[in-house]
Enzyme design. Structure first.
Site, mmCIF file in Angstrom:
data_model
loop_
_atom_site.group_PDB
_atom_site.id
_atom_site.type_symbol
_atom_site.label_atom_id
_atom_site.label_comp_id
_atom_site.label_asym_id
_atom_site.label_seq_id
_atom_site.Cartn_x
_atom_site.Cartn_y
_atom_site.Cartn_z
ATOM 1 N N LYS A 102 0.826 -1.201 0.000
ATOM 2 C CA LYS A 102 0.000 0.000 0.000
ATOM 3 C C LYS A 102 0.865 1.258 0.000
ATOM 4 O O LYS A 102 0.536 2.251 -0.675
ATOM 5 C CB LYS A 102 -0.944 -0.021 1.206
ATOM 6 C CG LYS A 102 -2.039 -1.077 1.067
ATOM 7 C CD LYS A 102 -2.718 -1.399 2.382
ATOM 8 C CE LYS A 102 -3.712 -2.539 2.204
ATOM 9 N NZ LYS A 102 -4.266 -3.040 3.477
ATOM 10 N N GLN A 139 -4.133 -1.622 9.780
ATOM 11 C CA GLN A 139 -3.994 -2.945 9.179
ATOM 12 C C GLN A 139 -4.563 -3.990 10.139
ATOM 13 O O GLN A 139 -4.202 -4.028 11.305
ATOM 14 C CB GLN A 139 -2.524 -3.248 8.878
ATOM 15 C CG GLN A 139 -2.292 -4.577 8.197
ATOM 16 C CD GLN A 139 -2.955 -4.676 6.827
ATOM 17 O OE1 GLN A 139 -2.899 -3.736 6.042
ATOM 18 N NE2 GLN A 139 -3.588 -5.802 6.570
ATOM 19 N N ASP A 147 -10.749 3.505 4.827
ATOM 20 C CA ASP A 147 -10.877 2.058 4.681
ATOM 21 C C ASP A 147 -12.315 1.597 4.930
ATOM 22 O O ASP A 147 -12.643 0.426 4.745
ATOM 23 C CB ASP A 147 -9.923 1.351 5.659
ATOM 24 C CG ASP A 147 -9.621 -0.084 5.256
ATOM 25 O OD1 ASP A 147 -9.764 -0.411 4.059
ATOM 26 O OD2 ASP A 147 -9.248 -0.885 6.131
#
Length: 283
Positions: free
Chosen positions: A55, A99, A122
């Site tokens: 990413k 994450q 996200d």
């Protein structure tokens, strides 16, 4: 029946990232600030480290600044929440990615909720799920959002179709179903306690496999001509669908890798630029 056509997520993701890069450059020129995505990683799980690095690399290519926060595996929920709240309050950060999964000793939901909704690129907070479900401005969960873009790219209109989502996770299965429902599909959720899963899947015009069990959905479970979206990723580059048998019955199918995965990252980067534009008030 001929083999299914592959839904190329890699090519579509490349175009989305190219467009995001142009918007990021224009925003930087006009505001003097580049979009910034903060990534937070707890521990050193090899797969998570690889995902975060990937990413970060994509951010650089798209003209997005990447700020990485690495925390030890022993980090507590309170410490992680504090880190995320500090990033939420930092005007130099426009998007935040935690994450996941985090360690079992951490309250993951409490951590997600420490992310300010306007920086939840996200799409993992309660606020993002609510705005997505009600069709209001906000951020979608990245993988479900990428799935919908793939369906649009291949002219698959969910309206009136029966969609079966295999999986009910808060950031994949559930939001995927809500996005399909918003597009007028008739949605059925399946999960580990669904009786006779095969018979339910067999009724679907659109199948979204998102349960995290390799090759759970078999070719014989697929209705001839159905669209099959494999959002699973298991060891050995294996999805949740038995590709070799499903490709013989579906009309469209996503490969693993190269289908849903690239779309997830592309959606994340696109939403980071969206967030930066809103926060910097530059359209």
């Amino acid at each position: 029946m001929s083999q299914a056509r592959l839904m190329d997520g890699t090519a579509l993701a490349r175009r989305i990232v190219e467009d995001a890069a142009k918007r990021a450059a224009a925003l930087t020129d006009r505001s003097g600030a580049a979009p910034c995505l903060a990534t937070v990683l707890v521990g050193e799980d090899p797969a998570s480290v690889t995902y975060v690095r990937m990413k970060q690399n994509r951010c650089r290519r798209a003209g997005i600044t990447s700020r990485h926060v690495a925390l030890p595996a022993a980090t507590t929920t309170e410490e992680l929440v504090g880190t995320l709240e500090a990033l939420s309050a930092d005007p130099g950060v426009h998007g935040i990615l935690l994450q996941h999964p985090v360690g079992e000793h951490i309250d993951e939901r409490a951590a997600f909720e420490a992310i300010a909704p306007e920086k939840d690129v996200d799409g993992v907070t309660f606020a993002s799920f609510a705005t997505m479900s009600f069709g209001l401005p906000g951020f979608v969960s990245c993988t479900p959002g990428g799935i919908m873009r793939l369906l649009d790219e291949y002219d698959v209109d969910p309206a009136g179709k029966r969609a079966v989502v295999v999986g009910r996770s808060a950031i994949l299965g559930k939001p995927a179903g809500m996005l399909l429902l918003a597009r007028d599909a008739t949605v059925t959720y399946c999960h580990s306690r669904t009786r006779d899963l095969s018979s339910v899947v067999r009724e679907a015009d659109i199948v979204v496999a998102a349960v995290g069990r390799p090759r759970l959905v078999r070719g014989q479970d697929i209705k001839p001509g159905a669209v099959v979206i494999d959002a699973g990723y298991n060891a050995g580059n294996v999805g949740d669908v038995d590709f070799d048998s499903a490709v013989e019955r579906a009309s469209l199918i996503t490969p693993v890798p190269g289908g849903v995965g690239p779309m997830t990252i592309a959606t994340l980067l696109e939403q980071t630029v969206d967030a930066a534009e809103r926060q910097l008030r530059v359209a």
